[in-house]
Design a protein around this motif. Structure first.
Motif, PDB file in Angstrom:
ATOM      1  N   ASN A 428       0.848  -1.183   0.000  1.00 22.04           N
ATOM      2  CA  ASN A 428       0.000   0.000   0.000  1.00 22.04           C
ATOM      3  C   ASN A 428       0.888   1.240   0.000  1.00 22.04           C
ATOM      4  OD1 ASN A 428      -2.020   1.891   0.253  1.00 22.04           O
ATOM      5  ND2 ASN A 428      -2.304   1.550   2.447  1.00 22.04           N
ATOM      6  N   LEU A 429       1.065   1.845  -1.158  1.00 25.61           N
ATOM      7  CA  LEU A 429       1.939   3.004  -1.289  1.00 25.61           C
ATOM      8  C   LEU A 429       1.382   4.220  -0.561  1.00 25.61           C
ATOM      9  CD1 LEU A 429       2.962   2.733  -5.052  1.00 25.61           C
ATOM     10  CD2 LEU A 429       4.141   1.818  -3.048  1.00 25.61           C
ATOM     11  N   ALA A 430       0.071   4.300  -0.423  1.00 21.58           N
ATOM     12  CA  ALA A 430      -0.535   5.452   0.235  1.00 21.58           C
ATOM     13  C   ALA A 430      -0.233   5.473   1.725  1.00 21.58           C
ATOM     14  CB  ALA A 430      -2.046   5.464   0.003  1.00 21.58           C
ATOM     15  N   GLY A 431       0.213   4.362   2.281  1.00 21.66           N
ATOM     16  CA  GLY A 431       0.529   4.288   3.700  1.00 21.66           C
ATOM     17  C   GLY A 431       1.998   4.378   4.003  1.00 21.66           C
ATOM     18  N   GLN A 432       2.829   4.729   3.013  1.00 15.00           N
ATOM     19  CA  GLN A 432       4.269   4.795   3.224  1.00 15.00           C
ATOM     20  C   GLN A 432       4.803   6.198   2.958  1.00 15.00           C
ATOM     21  OE1 GLN A 432       6.897   1.679   1.749  1.00 15.00           O
ATOM     22  NE2 GLN A 432       5.140   0.490   1.067  1.00 15.00           N
ATOM     23  N   ARG A 433       5.842   6.547   3.704  1.00 10.90           N
ATOM     24  CA  ARG A 433       6.601   7.760   3.450  1.00 10.90           C
ATOM     25  C   ARG A 433       7.975   7.375   2.909  1.00 10.90           C
ATOM     26  NH1 ARG A 433       4.682  12.343   6.302  1.00 10.90           N
ATOM     27  NH2 ARG A 433       6.328  13.488   5.215  1.00 10.90           N
ATOM     28  N   ASP A 434       8.708   8.368   2.435  1.00 11.52           N
ATOM     29  CA  ASP A 434      10.012   8.119   1.810  1.00 11.52           C
ATOM     30  C   ASP A 434      11.103   8.014   2.870  1.00 11.52           C
ATOM     31  OD1 ASP A 434      11.962   7.764  -0.108  1.00 11.52           O
ATOM     32  OD2 ASP A 434      12.199   9.912  -0.499  1.00 11.52           O
ATOM     33  N   VAL A 435      11.229   6.841   3.483  1.00 11.24           N
ATOM     34  CA  VAL A 435      12.261   6.649   4.509  1.00 11.24           C
ATOM     35  C   VAL A 435      13.633   6.495   3.855  1.00 11.24           C
ATOM     36  CG1 VAL A 435      10.626   5.580   6.108  1.00 11.24           C
ATOM     37  CG2 VAL A 435      11.945   4.140   4.542  1.00 11.24           C
ATOM     38  N   PRO A 436      14.710   6.783   4.621  1.00 16.36           N
ATOM     39  CA  PRO A 436      16.067   6.645   4.069  1.00 16.36           C
ATOM     40  C   PRO A 436      16.531   5.197   4.042  1.00 16.36           C
ATOM     41  CG  PRO A 436      16.006   8.132   5.988  1.00 16.36           C
ATOM     42  CD  PRO A 436      14.721   7.355   5.967  1.00 16.36           C
ATOM     43  N   ASN A 437      17.574   4.947   3.305  1.00 17.00           N
ATOM     44  CA  ASN A 437      18.279   3.670   3.382  1.00 17.00           C
ATOM     45  C   ASN A 437      19.155   3.665   4.629  1.00 17.00           C
ATOM     46  OD1 ASN A 437      18.117   4.416   0.247  1.00 17.00           O
ATOM     47  ND2 ASN A 437      17.868   2.215   0.522  1.00 17.00           N
ATOM     48  N   ILE A 438      19.554   2.499   5.064  1.00 13.41           N
ATOM     49  CA  ILE A 438      20.474   2.395   6.191  1.00 13.41           C
ATOM     50  C   ILE A 438      21.753   3.168   5.855  1.00 13.41           C
ATOM     51  CG2 ILE A 438      21.978   0.795   7.439  1.00 13.41           C
ATOM     52  CD1 ILE A 438      19.731  -1.240   7.347  1.00 13.41           C
ATOM     53  N   GLY A 439      22.158   4.027   6.762  1.00 13.07           N
ATOM     54  CA  GLY A 439      23.359   4.826   6.551  1.00 13.07           C
ATOM     55  C   GLY A 439      23.128   6.152   5.870  1.00 13.07           C
ATOM     56  N   GLU A 440      21.890   6.400   5.410  1.00 11.25           N
ATOM     57  CA  GLU A 440      21.563   7.665   4.738  1.00 11.25           C
ATOM     58  C   GLU A 440      20.793   8.574   5.691  1.00 11.25           C
ATOM     59  OE1 GLU A 440      22.548   8.446   1.737  1.00 11.25           O
ATOM     60  OE2 GLU A 440      23.037   6.549   0.747  1.00 11.25           O
ATOM     61  N   GLN A 442      18.528  11.162   4.310  1.00  9.44           N
ATOM     62  CA  GLN A 442      17.326  11.699   3.681  1.00  9.44           C
ATOM     63  C   GLN A 442      16.613  10.594   2.914  1.00  9.44           C
ATOM     64  OE1 GLN A 442      18.647  14.839   1.045  1.00  9.44           O
ATOM     65  NE2 GLN A 442      19.419  13.409  -0.481  1.00  9.44           N
ATOM     66  N   GLY A 443      15.377  10.885   2.502  1.00  7.82           N
ATOM     67  CA  GLY A 443      14.563   9.872   1.861  1.00  7.82           C
ATOM     68  C   GLY A 443      15.255   9.197   0.679  1.00  7.82           C
ATOM     69  N   GLU A 444      15.008   7.894   0.547  1.00  9.57           N
ATOM     70  CA  GLU A 444      15.659   7.107  -0.510  1.00  9.57           C
ATOM     71  C   GLU A 444      15.300   7.603  -1.900  1.00  9.57           C
ATOM     72  OE1 GLU A 444      15.972   2.431  -1.689  1.00  9.57           O
ATOM     73  OE2 GLU A 444      13.982   3.234  -1.224  1.00  9.57           O
ATOM     74  N   PHE A 445      14.015   7.864  -2.153  1.00 10.47           N
ATOM     75  CA  PHE A 445      13.609   8.257  -3.496  1.00 10.47           C
ATOM     76  C   PHE A 445      14.076   9.673  -3.821  1.00 10.47           C
ATOM     77  CE2 PHE A 445       9.800   5.088  -3.610  1.00 10.47           C
ATOM     78  CZ  PHE A 445      10.704   4.039  -3.600  1.00 10.47           C
ATOM     79  N   LEU A 446      14.109  10.535  -2.813  1.00  6.30           N
ATOM     80  CA  LEU A 446      14.711  11.852  -2.993  1.00  6.30           C
ATOM     81  C   LEU A 446      16.173  11.704  -3.396  1.00  6.30           C
ATOM     82  CD1 LEU A 446      14.947  14.970  -2.623  1.00  6.30           C
ATOM     83  CD2 LEU A 446      15.358  14.539  -0.192  1.00  6.30           C
ATOM     84  N   THR A 447      16.889  10.866  -2.672  1.00 10.39           N
ATOM     85  CA  THR A 447      18.302  10.630  -2.954  1.00 10.39           C
ATOM     86  C   THR A 447      18.494  10.042  -4.345  1.00 10.39           C
ATOM     87  OG1 THR A 447      18.774  10.276  -0.610  1.00 10.39           O
ATOM     88  CG2 THR A 447      20.371   9.397  -2.177  1.00 10.39           C
ATOM     89  N   LEU A 548      20.372  -1.568   0.200  1.00 15.01           N
ATOM     90  CA  LEU A 548      18.973  -1.620  -0.209  1.00 15.01           C
ATOM     91  C   LEU A 548      18.015  -1.728   0.969  1.00 15.01           C
ATOM     92  CD1 LEU A 548      17.769  -4.970  -1.842  1.00 15.01           C
ATOM     93  CD2 LEU A 548      19.422  -4.865   0.009  1.00 15.01           C
ATOM     94  N   ARG A 549      18.509  -2.065   2.157  1.00 17.74           N
ATOM     95  CA  ARG A 549      17.662  -2.097   3.342  1.00 17.74           C
ATOM     96  C   ARG A 549      17.343  -0.668   3.784  1.00 17.74           C
ATOM     97  NH1 ARG A 549      21.295  -5.427   7.290  1.00 17.74           N
ATOM     98  NH2 ARG A 549      22.778  -3.994   6.300  1.00 17.74           N
ATOM     99  N   LEU A 550      16.265  -0.530   4.550  1.00 16.89           N
ATOM    100  CA  LEU A 550      15.753   0.800   4.876  1.00 16.89           C
ATOM    101  C   LEU A 550      15.782   1.067   6.378  1.00 16.89           C
ATOM    102  CD1 LEU A 550      12.948   0.263   2.360  1.00 16.89           C
ATOM    103  CD2 LEU A 550      14.523   2.194   2.174  1.00 16.89           C
ATOM    104  N   ASP A 551      15.961   2.339   6.702  1.00 21.26           N
ATOM    105  CA  ASP A 551      15.990   2.768   8.095  1.00 21.26           C
ATOM    106  C   ASP A 551      14.588   3.236   8.483  1.00 21.26           C
ATOM    107  OD1 ASP A 551      16.444   3.814  10.568  1.00 21.26           O
ATOM    108  OD2 ASP A 551      18.022   5.219   9.969  1.00 21.26           O
ATOM    109  N   TRP A 552      13.776   2.294   8.948  1.00 19.22           N
ATOM    110  CA  TRP A 552      12.378   2.597   9.268  1.00 19.22           C
ATOM    111  C   TRP A 552      12.240   3.398  10.558  1.00 19.22           C
ATOM    112  CZ3 TRP A 552       9.169   1.855   5.409  1.00 19.22           C
ATOM    113  CH2 TRP A 552       9.479   0.884   4.445  1.00 19.22           C
ATOM    114  N   HIS A 553      13.327   3.574  11.286  1.00 20.44           N
ATOM    115  CA  HIS A 553      13.263   4.291  12.565  1.00 20.44           C
ATOM    116  C   HIS A 553      14.030   5.610  12.527  1.00 20.44           C
ATOM    117  CE1 HIS A 553      11.488   0.735  14.413  1.00 20.44           C
ATOM    118  NE2 HIS A 553      12.433   0.015  13.846  1.00 20.44           N
ATOM    119  N   HIS A 554      14.361   6.081  11.351  1.00 24.52           N
ATOM    120  CA  HIS A 554      15.111   7.330  11.260  1.00 24.52           C
ATOM    121  C   HIS A 554      14.347   8.454  11.940  1.00 24.52           C
ATOM    122  CE1 HIS A 554      17.083  10.834   9.348  1.00 24.52           C
ATOM    123  NE2 HIS A 554      18.129  10.034   9.284  1.00 24.52           N
ATOM    124  N   ARG A 555      15.076   9.316  12.617  1.00 23.66           N
ATOM    125  CA  ARG A 555      14.439  10.347  13.449  1.00 23.66           C
ATOM    126  C   ARG A 555      13.566  11.304  12.642  1.00 23.66           C
ATOM    127  NH1 ARG A 555      19.765  11.678  12.775  1.00 23.66           N
ATOM    128  NH2 ARG A 555      20.215  13.735  11.891  1.00 23.66           N
TER     129      ARG A 555
END
Length: 566
Positions: A428-440, A442-447, A548-555
């Motif tokens: 469900n894309l409507a329930g997701q925000r652009d979280v960063p990758n591990i080590g990044e 800012q948002g992954e898609f922005l990057t 390719l893994r994501l940081d779902w807990h980024h501040r």
């Protein structure tokens, strides 16, 4: 008769057949699209070239380097880097099971002599004249028809079929197929998970919608030989822990009392827990199987459907019932890190001696990627009915699920699942925000858009350029950061969605998949047809380390907008 003469004779027959098929199908099971006159704009003419079906029918290999995907021929101009999402090196991570270490390929056109020529010629076809012949109403009818159920019925009723059969009741209609936490309602034990699409081929704005499901083998979902929902979701969570290298993760509520194990480490057995900690072995009837770092258990299965882009009456984008492809993977053999190292070394050795890629064909069962996985795939025939892909079409799958540095155990989607309980459920894309990758930061898609210089690898998506970039080609970072969800960020307008569906429909009618299956609206401008020494590699400052893994807990992140990502 010389081979080329034979193929050209065959081409005349195939071309006439294809032209007859377009707009003239009379099968009751498929809509007839309004494409009269389309044959006048058909991109292939008798005598110009040999069509895809002729190569396949004569068993002549068109592109022995089909493992090189179309995206690898993108012009970087020394500064645009879409390559980093696939090509990565993790030399400092000694325990990482992917030992490809191909980060040096970012922006380098290190191909064999054969690979220097871009064989993906569908990239350069202008399909606008063909698109104009298809009405909006007819393509809308086309994408809402179910072609999955017929495939399953065909395979189940074929006594000679030796491959897998993967029925999921109502799969074309996910709201009917899966419960709140993604478990299939038909007792097939497939579980859909909500994940962040890989950049950027799998963004709906670039041609397709899709989903992914996982199924663990029977011992991982049973306790004393009987199905246990508690055991199954606990083991699924443990797979998530080991693939993402986590110490603990949330999960749908399970009973420690039923399982008979203290899973959250509080020293007691509770009737309901929602956190599981990492442990040495799996649970239930799989208790004798140990967790292996970043490796799935033997006999793990994945199912991935690639669908047309649905457009409802309100102009909203969704996963259409009609499927372009059904892709299947099964881990038929568990390979230890040591055995995987040998497999990677063998691949490196083959490339060092400039040998062309070898694909192990398994007939009905698909292909063996030599890393423990069996891969199979189904794609639309000229009538829109799903069929097994031909050998040359399946070989294309090895390009991504074999030896590129970014994957985990040769997979993409599961390591990108929303972490924990909220990630169990249909995408469900409507329930997701652009979280960063591990080590990044800012948002992954922005990057990605910053580094690639566009909203797709080819910098061809004009709508994304107009929506998120200024007139000088610079990314409007504030605007991207202000997107309310991934849905707003990566779904197309209704107009673009319908046009992309029409473009793919014409490609499907041609059956020209070995020439490329990307739904391009017009000829690609930023793609090389021939590689030569004049192509500048990426400058060092435009090469990147990436996970390719994501940081779902980024501040600064809000991973989901509502409970369970809904």
């Amino acid at each position: 008769m010389m081979l080329k003469t034979k193929l050209l004779v065959k081409f005349k027959i195939v071309a006439v057949s294809l032209l007859t098929l377009i707009g003239c199908d009379k099968q009751a099971s498929e809509p007839v699209l309004a494409v009269q006159g389309m044959e006048k704009a058909y991109p292939y003419r008798v005598g110009d070239d040999i069509p895809a079906l002729a190569y396949i029918e004569h068993k002549q290999v068109y592109n022995a380097e089909s493992v090189i995907p179309p995206q690898c021929y993108t012009k970087t101009d020394g500064v645009n880097n879409p390559c980093f999402a696939c090509h990565q090196s993790y030399g400092q991570e000694k325990t990482r099971t992917n030992m490809m270490r191909d980060g040096d390929l970012q922006g380098e056109y290190e191909f064999s002599d054969l690979g220097l020529s871009n064989h993906w010629k569908n990239l350069f076809v202008n399909r606008r004249p063909l698109i104009e012949k298809i009405s909006d109403s007819s393509i809308k009818q086309w994408i809402t028809t179910d072609n999955y159920s017929a495939l399953i019925a065909k395979l189940e009723n074929d006594d000679n079929w030796q491959g897998e059969v993967t029925p999921i009741a109502n799969l074309p209609y996910p709201d009917k197929a899966f419960n709140e936490f993604g478990l299939a309602k038909d007792n097939s034990y497939w579980v859909a998970f909500n994940y962040k699409p890989f950049p950027s081929t799998f963004w709906p704005t670039n041609g397709s919608t899709g989903d992914a499901m996982i199924r663990l083998p029977a011992p991982f979902r049973q306790l004393n030989g009987e199905f246990s929902l508690d055991v199954y979701f606990a083991n699924l969570a443990l797979v998530e822990l080991t693939m993402k290298d986590l110490t603990q993760v949330s999960l749908p509520a399970v009973s420690e009392q039923v399982i008979g194990q203290d899973l959250n480490g509080d020293g007691k057995l509770s009737d309901k827990i929602e956190i599981i900690k990492r442990r040495e072995s799996y649970l239930g009837d799989a208790a004798d199987i140990q967790l292996a770092h970043m490796l799935y258990p033997k006999d793990t299965e994945f199912l991935h459907t690639v669908r047309y882009i649905g457009v409802d009456d309100n102009g909203q984008i969704y996963n259409a019932p009609r499927m372009k492809e059904v892709r299947y993977m099964k881990k038929h053999s568990f390979k230890s890190q040591h055995l995987l190292a040998s497999a990677y070394y063998k691949e490196e050795k083959e490339k060092h001696f400039e040998n062309l890629p070898q694909v192990r064909q398994l007939g009905d069962r698909g292909i063996n990627n030599n890393f423990g996985w069996t891969i199979n795939g189904y794609i639309e025939d000229e009538h829109g009915q799903l069929r097994q892909q031909y050998d040359q079409e399946l070989a294309f799958c090895s390009g991504c699920h074999k030896t590129i540095g970014a994957t985990l155990d040769q997979t993409f989607s599961f390591p990108r699942k929303i972490e924990g309980a909220r990630g169990w459920g249909y995408i469900n894309l409507a329930g997701q925000r652009d979280v960063p990758n591990i080590g990044e930061q800012q948002g992954e898609f922005l990057t990605y858009m910053q580094r690639a210089g566009g909203g797709d690898e080819f910098r061809q998506n004009r709508e994304m350029l107009n929506r998120w970039f200024d007139k000088n080609g610079n990314l409007d970072e504030a605007k991207v950061k202000g997107a309310s969800s991934l849905y707003q960020l990566i779904t197309p307008s209704p107009r673009r969605a319908l046009d992309l569906n029409k473009a793919y429909y014409t490609l499907m009618k041609e059956q020209s998949y070995i020439f490329g299956r990307d739904a391009m609206l017009s000829g690609a401008d930023n793609v090389l047809e021939q590689i030569d020494e004049s192509q500048a590699p990426l400058a060092p400052e435009h090469r990147y380390q990436w996970d390719l893994r994501l940081d779902w807990h980024h501040r600064d992140s809000n991973a989901t907008l509502a409970q369970h990502g809904k």
